[in-house]
Design a protein around this motif. Structure first.
Motif, PDB file in Angstrom:
ATOM      1  N   UNK A  35       0.832  -1.208   0.000  1.00 28.41           N
ATOM      2  CA  UNK A  35       0.000   0.000   0.000  1.00 28.41           C
ATOM      3  C   UNK A  35       0.858   1.246   0.000  1.00 28.41           C
ATOM      4  N   UNK A  38       2.134   1.758  -3.557  1.00 30.75           N
ATOM      5  CA  UNK A  38       1.144   2.213  -4.523  1.00 30.75           C
ATOM      6  C   UNK A  38       0.513   3.543  -4.134  1.00 30.75           C
TER       7      UNK A  38
ATOM      8  N   UNK B  68      -5.890  -8.334   0.247  1.00 28.03           N
ATOM      9  CA  UNK B  68      -5.799  -6.868   0.230  1.00 28.03           C
ATOM     10  C   UNK B  68      -6.833  -6.412  -0.799  1.00 28.03           C
ATOM     11  N   UNK B  70      -8.728  -3.808  -1.515  1.00 30.38           N
ATOM     12  CA  UNK B  70      -8.657  -2.530  -2.238  1.00 30.38           C
ATOM     13  C   UNK B  70      -7.681  -2.633  -3.417  1.00 30.38           C
ATOM     14  N   UNK B  71      -6.454  -3.072  -3.138  1.00 31.90           N
ATOM     15  CA  UNK B  71      -5.450  -3.133  -4.198  1.00 31.90           C
ATOM     16  C   UNK B  71      -5.817  -4.189  -5.234  1.00 31.90           C
ATOM     17  N   UNK B 115       2.269  -3.034 -15.662  1.00 36.30           N
ATOM     18  CA  UNK B 115       3.180  -3.694 -14.712  1.00 36.30           C
ATOM     19  C   UNK B 115       2.588  -3.608 -13.317  1.00 36.30           C
ATOM     20  N   UNK B 116       2.196  -2.386 -12.936  1.00 35.59           N
ATOM     21  CA  UNK B 116       1.638  -2.181 -11.602  1.00 35.59           C
ATOM     22  C   UNK B 116       0.338  -2.957 -11.456  1.00 35.59           C
ATOM     23  N   UNK B 119       0.896  -6.784 -11.190  1.00 35.03           N
ATOM     24  CA  UNK B 119       1.498  -7.127  -9.911  1.00 35.03           C
ATOM     25  C   UNK B 119       0.450  -7.049  -8.804  1.00 35.03           C
ATOM     26  N   UNK B 120      -0.439  -6.044  -8.893  1.00 33.83           N
ATOM     27  CA  UNK B 120      -1.494  -5.912  -7.881  1.00 33.83           C
ATOM     28  C   UNK B 120      -2.465  -7.080  -7.950  1.00 33.83           C
ATOM     29  N   UNK B 123      -0.771  -9.709  -6.197  1.00 31.26           N
ATOM     30  CA  UNK B 123      -0.571  -9.398  -4.775  1.00 31.26           C
ATOM     31  C   UNK B 123      -1.863  -9.529  -3.978  1.00 31.26           C
ATOM     32  N   UNK B 131       0.945 -14.480  -6.229  1.00 31.43           N
ATOM     33  CA  UNK B 131       2.065 -13.562  -6.037  1.00 31.43           C
ATOM     34  C   UNK B 131       3.255 -13.982  -6.912  1.00 31.43           C
TER      35      UNK B 131
END
Lengths: 193, 313
Positions: A35, A38, B68, B70-71, B115-116, B119-120, B123, B131
């Motif tokens: 978190x 990000x 997680x 939210x992410x 990429x982000x 990965x999220x 994750x 992961x």
């Protein structure tokens, strides 16, 4: 400068600016590595949004691109060096809280005072039709020396960082007298050698 | 100054709607061609992705222990969003939804934001296979990103502009694929890699139980799979614009040519890609850096020399 912009643009810039600061604060409030990473990315993307609102498209997309890849690489380093690689256990995101707060507040105050007190030069030419081209001409022309020095400096830093971080050197790979025909690597690469 | 964009011609809402619907249709085409090549049954190939999509819409989500959330949700929603955003700079009929002086960098940035997002997605569920898949995507990204950037910039170099409509216009005499075949192949392969599809599907491979997609269900799975398909389609359309002359062609109207060429690229990509086994990411990084980076740099150098000689003028 501000007077050149329409009301909506100013409102967008202000909103994104607040968002970027809020996301920056969130980095230190959340208790998870992911978190925090990000939240920092969200802050950078808000800055990219500000640049986009100011019609500096190239700078905006490059900021988004670089910062995203940077954060993703940071995630790779996270598993390499963290004691808690998955990072799912809550953990504090601050170290030396008082010292860093003083440094942060001091830098913020210094920059704010600087921004509002410096006698900025006024623009005496009209806005360029294509800011990307103007930027490219500046980088490849009058500012080339600066860019080259920075580029080489960054590259040297990357190599030095990698050398410091890796535990294995050429003697581990090629033997004490560096005579081995094939390097002895724990993970084979994709090329036959 | 910029040419007229689709927004100027049709208005904001209709133009955005057309691009969104077009993107979804493109994703369906990619999924259908993929099914047809894998199963060999062309008849069911169109229906199956639609059925899977409808099932995703009504299926109940299953979740994991302590995700997680939210992410995870942000990552899942970002994949198709970025795919559609990357379509904004693909010129159809000589116009893009949004024309900037840095279109190529925009396309590249959308793919970098992936990429982000991926990965999220890996994750979020707090699960080891997911992961692992997320990290595999990053490892693969380190291999394909630089060659892909050089391939993109080579097209911009020859056109003397980062605007995609300028790149299409610069190919009036000769398609760029003729003088930059390496950049074309690297771009298409990079597209397969960022959609983690075919030989580059290691982030979602069977050996880690589906990797990033292993814990996805319902709408989340629909969003991620949709995003991958749309991204692959968008990249094929972009390859047509950058290397295959965009909508240039005799007799038929431009947009139809563009559609036919995009279909050809998608078919060729899927047909070839599905014949290659899944590559291990630790085997692709060295190839990317030791072979593809020098090759794409040499390609850019060759094009730069041609530019200086006035070949593209």
């Amino acid at each position: 400068m501000l007077t050149d912009l329409g009301g909506w643009v100013i409102a967008t810039v202000v909103a994104l600016g607040i968002l970027s600061v809020a996301a920056g604060i969130a980095v230190f409030v959340v208790d998870s590595m992911a978190r925090a990473t990000f939240a920092l990315l969200a802050s950078f993307l808000a800055v990219a949004g500000v640049l986009l609102a100011l019609d500096l498209v190239y700078l905006a997309v490059v900021t988004a691109l670089m910062m995203t890849i940077e954060m993703a690489i940071m995630a790779v380093f996270m598993i390499m060096f963290m004691m808690n690689p998955a990072g799912l256990m809550p953990m504090t995101m601050v170290h030396n809280a008082k010292g860093s707060a003083v440094i942060g507040a001091g830098a913020f105050a210094g920059l704010t005072v600087g921004i509002w007190t410096v006698d900025w030069p006024t623009r005496d030419v009209s806005r360029p039709a294509d800011s990307t081209r103007q930027l490219g001409e500046a980088i490849m022309g009058s500012h080339m020396l600066v860019m080259l020095v920075i580029g080489i400096g960054l590259f040297a830093t990357i190599i030095a960082g990698t050398v410091l971080a890796t535990a294995r050197g050429r003697y581990d790979r090629f033997g004490a007298d560096l005579a081995a025909e094939h390097p002895d690597d724990p993970v084979p690469g994709g090329l036959p050698r | 100054m910029p040419d007229e964009t689709l927004v100027d011609v049709w208005g904001l809402a209709p133009a955005v709607l057309v691009i969104m619907v077009g993107g979804l249709a493109l994703g369906l085409v990619v999924a259908a061609v993929d099914r047809a090549v894998v199963s060999g049954e062309a008849g069911r190939a169109v229906v199956e992705p639609l059925l899977a999509g409808a099932r995703g819409l009504v299926e109940q989500r299953r979740t994991t222990l302590a995700p997680d959330r939210l992410l995870w949700r942000i990552g899942c929603a970002a994949v198709p969003t970025l795919a559609l955003l990357s379509l904004a700079v693909v010129p159809v009929g000589g116009r893009t939804l949004w024309s900037t002086s840095a279109d190529l960098v925009w396309f590249n940035a959308m793919e970098a934001l992936l990429w982000a997002a991926v990965w999220l997605v890996g994750w979020g569920p707090n699960a080891v296979h997911a992961l692992t898949g997320g990290y595999r995507f990053l490892a693969q990204g380190l291999a394909y990103e630089l060659p892909l950037m050089f391939a993109l910039i080579t097209a911009g170099l020859a056109a003397g502009s980062l605007r995609t409509t300028d790149v299409v216009a610069a190919q009036e005499g000769l398609w760029f694929v003729v003088t930059m075949p390496v950049a074309f192949v690297v771009f298409v392969a990079g597209a397969a890699a960022f959609a983690f599809w075919g030989p580059f599907a290691a982030p979602a491979a069977a050996d880690i139980a589906g990797g990033v997609t292993s814990e996805l269900s319902g709408v989340d799975r629909l969003l991620v799979d949709l995003g991958r398909a749309v991204f692959l389609g968008a990249a094929a359309a972009m390859a047509v614009a950058l290397f295959l002359g965009g909508d240039a062609g005799p007799w038929l109207p431009g947009p139809l040519w563009f559609l036919l060429k995009t279909l050809a690229v998608v078919t060729a990509l899927v047909w070839a890609g599905r014949r290659v086994p899944v590559l291990r990411p630790d085997r692709t990084v060295e190839v990317g850096w030791m072979v593809l980076v020098p090759l794409t740099l040499l390609q850019a150098l060759a094009v730069a020399v041609l530019v200086l000689n006035g070949f593209y003028a």
